[in-house]
Scaffold this motif. Structure first.
Motif, PDB file in Angstrom:
ATOM      1  N   GLN A  56       0.803  -1.002   0.534  1.00 39.23           N
ATOM      2  CA  GLN A  56      -0.096   0.119   0.316  1.00 39.23           C
ATOM      3  C   GLN A  56       1.010   0.750   0.214  1.00 39.23           C
ATOM      4  O   GLN A  56       1.483   1.762   0.826  1.00 39.23           O
ATOM      5  CB  GLN A  56      -0.821   0.296   1.371  1.00 39.23           C
ATOM      6  CG  GLN A  56      -1.840   1.421   1.604  1.00 39.23           C
ATOM      7  CD  GLN A  56      -3.367   0.929   2.400  1.00 39.23           C
ATOM      8  OE1 GLN A  56      -3.072   0.320   3.019  1.00 39.23           O
ATOM      9  NE2 GLN A  56      -3.859   1.970   2.205  1.00 39.23           N
ATOM     10  N   PRO A  59      -3.118   5.661  -0.597  1.00 40.75           N
ATOM     11  CA  PRO A  59      -4.484   4.585  -0.808  1.00 40.75           C
ATOM     12  C   PRO A  59      -4.656   3.594  -1.792  1.00 40.75           C
ATOM     13  O   PRO A  59      -5.233   2.727  -1.878  1.00 40.75           O
ATOM     14  CB  PRO A  59      -5.890   6.110  -0.791  1.00 40.75           C
ATOM     15  CG  PRO A  59      -5.236   7.094  -2.468  1.00 40.75           C
ATOM     16  CD  PRO A  59      -3.182   7.330  -1.302  1.00 40.75           C
ATOM     17  N   GLU A  60      -3.823   3.299  -2.981  1.00 40.45           N
ATOM     18  CA  GLU A  60      -3.203   2.357  -3.504  1.00 40.45           C
ATOM     19  C   GLU A  60      -2.566   1.046  -3.519  1.00 40.45           C
ATOM     20  O   GLU A  60      -1.910   1.678  -2.062  1.00 40.45           O
ATOM     21  CB  GLU A  60      -2.572   2.941  -4.442  1.00 40.45           C
ATOM     22  CG  GLU A  60      -2.707   3.971  -5.338  1.00 40.45           C
ATOM     23  CD  GLU A  60      -4.469   3.875  -6.047  1.00 40.45           C
ATOM     24  OE1 GLU A  60      -4.743   3.348  -6.508  1.00 40.45           O
ATOM     25  OE2 GLU A  60      -5.265   4.844  -5.609  1.00 40.45           O
ATOM     26  N   SER A 101      -0.420  10.095  -9.362  1.00 35.61           N
ATOM     27  CA  SER A 101      -1.773  10.760  -9.158  1.00 35.61           C
ATOM     28  C   SER A 101      -2.214   9.355  -8.360  1.00 35.61           C
ATOM     29  O   SER A 101      -2.501   7.937  -8.906  1.00 35.61           O
ATOM     30  CB  SER A 101      -2.151  10.330 -10.486  1.00 35.61           C
ATOM     31  OG  SER A 101      -3.505  11.538 -10.804  1.00 35.61           O
ATOM     32  N   SER A 102      -3.417   9.718  -7.205  1.00 35.46           N
ATOM     33  CA  SER A 102      -3.783   8.516  -6.757  1.00 35.46           C
ATOM     34  C   SER A 102      -5.269   9.416  -6.434  1.00 35.46           C
ATOM     35  O   SER A 102      -5.871   9.973  -5.859  1.00 35.46           O
ATOM     36  CB  SER A 102      -3.506   8.373  -5.606  1.00 35.46           C
ATOM     37  OG  SER A 102      -4.732   7.104  -4.548  1.00 35.46           O
ATOM     38  N   ARG A 103      -6.476   9.204  -6.781  1.00 38.27           N
ATOM     39  CA  ARG A 103      -8.089   9.193  -6.802  1.00 38.27           C
ATOM     40  C   ARG A 103      -8.573  11.615  -6.463  1.00 38.27           C
ATOM     41  O   ARG A 103      -8.678  11.377  -5.437  1.00 38.27           O
ATOM     42  CB  ARG A 103      -8.485   9.260  -5.088  1.00 38.27           C
ATOM     43  CG  ARG A 103      -8.672   7.683  -5.414  1.00 38.27           C
ATOM     44  CD  ARG A 103      -9.306   6.920  -3.777  1.00 38.27           C
ATOM     45  NE  ARG A 103      -8.696   5.580  -3.708  1.00 38.27           N
ATOM     46  CZ  ARG A 103      -8.431   5.137  -2.865  1.00 38.27           C
ATOM     47  NH1 ARG A 103      -8.841   5.376  -1.660  1.00 38.27           N
ATOM     48  NH2 ARG A 103      -8.954   3.513  -2.632  1.00 38.27           N
ATOM     49  N   ASP A 104      -8.205  11.755  -8.131  1.00 38.94           N
ATOM     50  CA  ASP A 104      -8.288  12.636  -8.144  1.00 38.94           C
ATOM     51  C   ASP A 104      -6.983  13.649  -7.183  1.00 38.94           C
ATOM     52  O   ASP A 104      -7.855  15.230  -7.039  1.00 38.94           O
ATOM     53  CB  ASP A 104      -9.134  13.144  -8.336  1.00 38.94           C
ATOM     54  CG  ASP A 104     -10.076  12.402  -9.402  1.00 38.94           C
ATOM     55  OD1 ASP A 104      -9.764  12.244 -10.553  1.00 38.94           O
ATOM     56  OD2 ASP A 104     -11.505  12.961  -8.984  1.00 38.94           O
ATOM     57  N   GLN A 105      -5.861  13.338  -6.591  1.00 36.84           N
ATOM     58  CA  GLN A 105      -5.324  14.056  -5.678  1.00 36.84           C
ATOM     59  C   GLN A 105      -3.550  13.470  -6.328  1.00 36.84           C
ATOM     60  O   GLN A 105      -3.813  12.331  -6.021  1.00 36.84           O
ATOM     61  CB  GLN A 105      -5.234  14.000  -5.017  1.00 36.84           C
ATOM     62  CG  GLN A 105      -5.306  12.714  -3.814  1.00 36.84           C
ATOM     63  CD  GLN A 105      -5.730  13.036  -2.350  1.00 36.84           C
ATOM     64  OE1 GLN A 105      -6.084  14.182  -1.972  1.00 36.84           O
ATOM     65  NE2 GLN A 105      -5.642  12.290  -1.557  1.00 36.84           N
ATOM     66  N   GLU A 107      -0.414  12.437  -4.561  1.00 34.77           N
ATOM     67  CA  GLU A 107      -0.071  11.367  -3.597  1.00 34.77           C
ATOM     68  C   GLU A 107       1.807  11.650  -3.448  1.00 34.77           C
ATOM     69  O   GLU A 107       2.177  11.477  -4.683  1.00 34.77           O
ATOM     70  CB  GLU A 107      -0.163  10.018  -3.373  1.00 34.77           C
ATOM     71  CG  GLU A 107      -1.559   9.664  -2.685  1.00 34.77           C
ATOM     72  CD  GLU A 107      -2.062  10.231  -2.025  1.00 34.77           C
ATOM     73  OE1 GLU A 107      -1.319  10.283  -0.945  1.00 34.77           O
ATOM     74  OE2 GLU A 107      -3.144  10.381  -1.583  1.00 34.77           O
TER      75      GLU A 107
END
Length: 126
Positions: A56, A59-60, A101-105, A107
């Motif tokens: 992890q 959040p990925e 990029s992860s969930r529109d933000q 990281e």
């Protein structure tokens, strides 16, 4: 996981004994792996086995095949290009960080110069 090296030139993801023991993995969790590897110092290392684990990052979660190597390292693992590519990571050795990029933000994972120095000193003393 702490003390993980992100190595864009490495051929396989590596897990060292400290991490293997720390995760309380069992022998039945492992699969055979018998292809020899060349270590950083040019020596041939024969891995014990391999294991597929979720990693992890923010959040990925990405499934990673780690080769378990019974050798000393001040790092617990080495993550390589496949992990970088699966997350779409952009790395900067100059800035000691990776971004993805992860969930529109965006990281960001930041490397610690202090931990790097500790790992380097431990390796030299070993």
């Amino acid at each position: 996981m702490k003390r993980v090296m992100v190595d864009q030139g490495s051929g396989v993801e590596i897990m060292y004994p400290d991490l293997y023991k720390g995760l309380n993995l069992k022998l039945e969790d492992l699969t055979a792996y018998d292809s020899p590897l060349i270590s950083f110092d040019g020596k041939t290392v024969v891995p014990k086995s391999q294991i597929r684990l979720p990693v992890q990052s923010g959040p990925e979660v990405v499934e990673v095949d780690f080769v378990v190597v019974d050798a000393y390292s001040s790092y617990t693992a080495i993550i390589l290009r496949l992990w970088l590519h699966s997350l779409g990571v952009v790395s900067s050795t100059l800035h000691l960080k990776v971004k993805f990029s992860s969930r529109d933000q965006i990281e960001e994972l930041i490397r610690s110069q202090f931990v790097d120095r500790q790992c380097m000193a431990a390796t030299i003393l070993h």
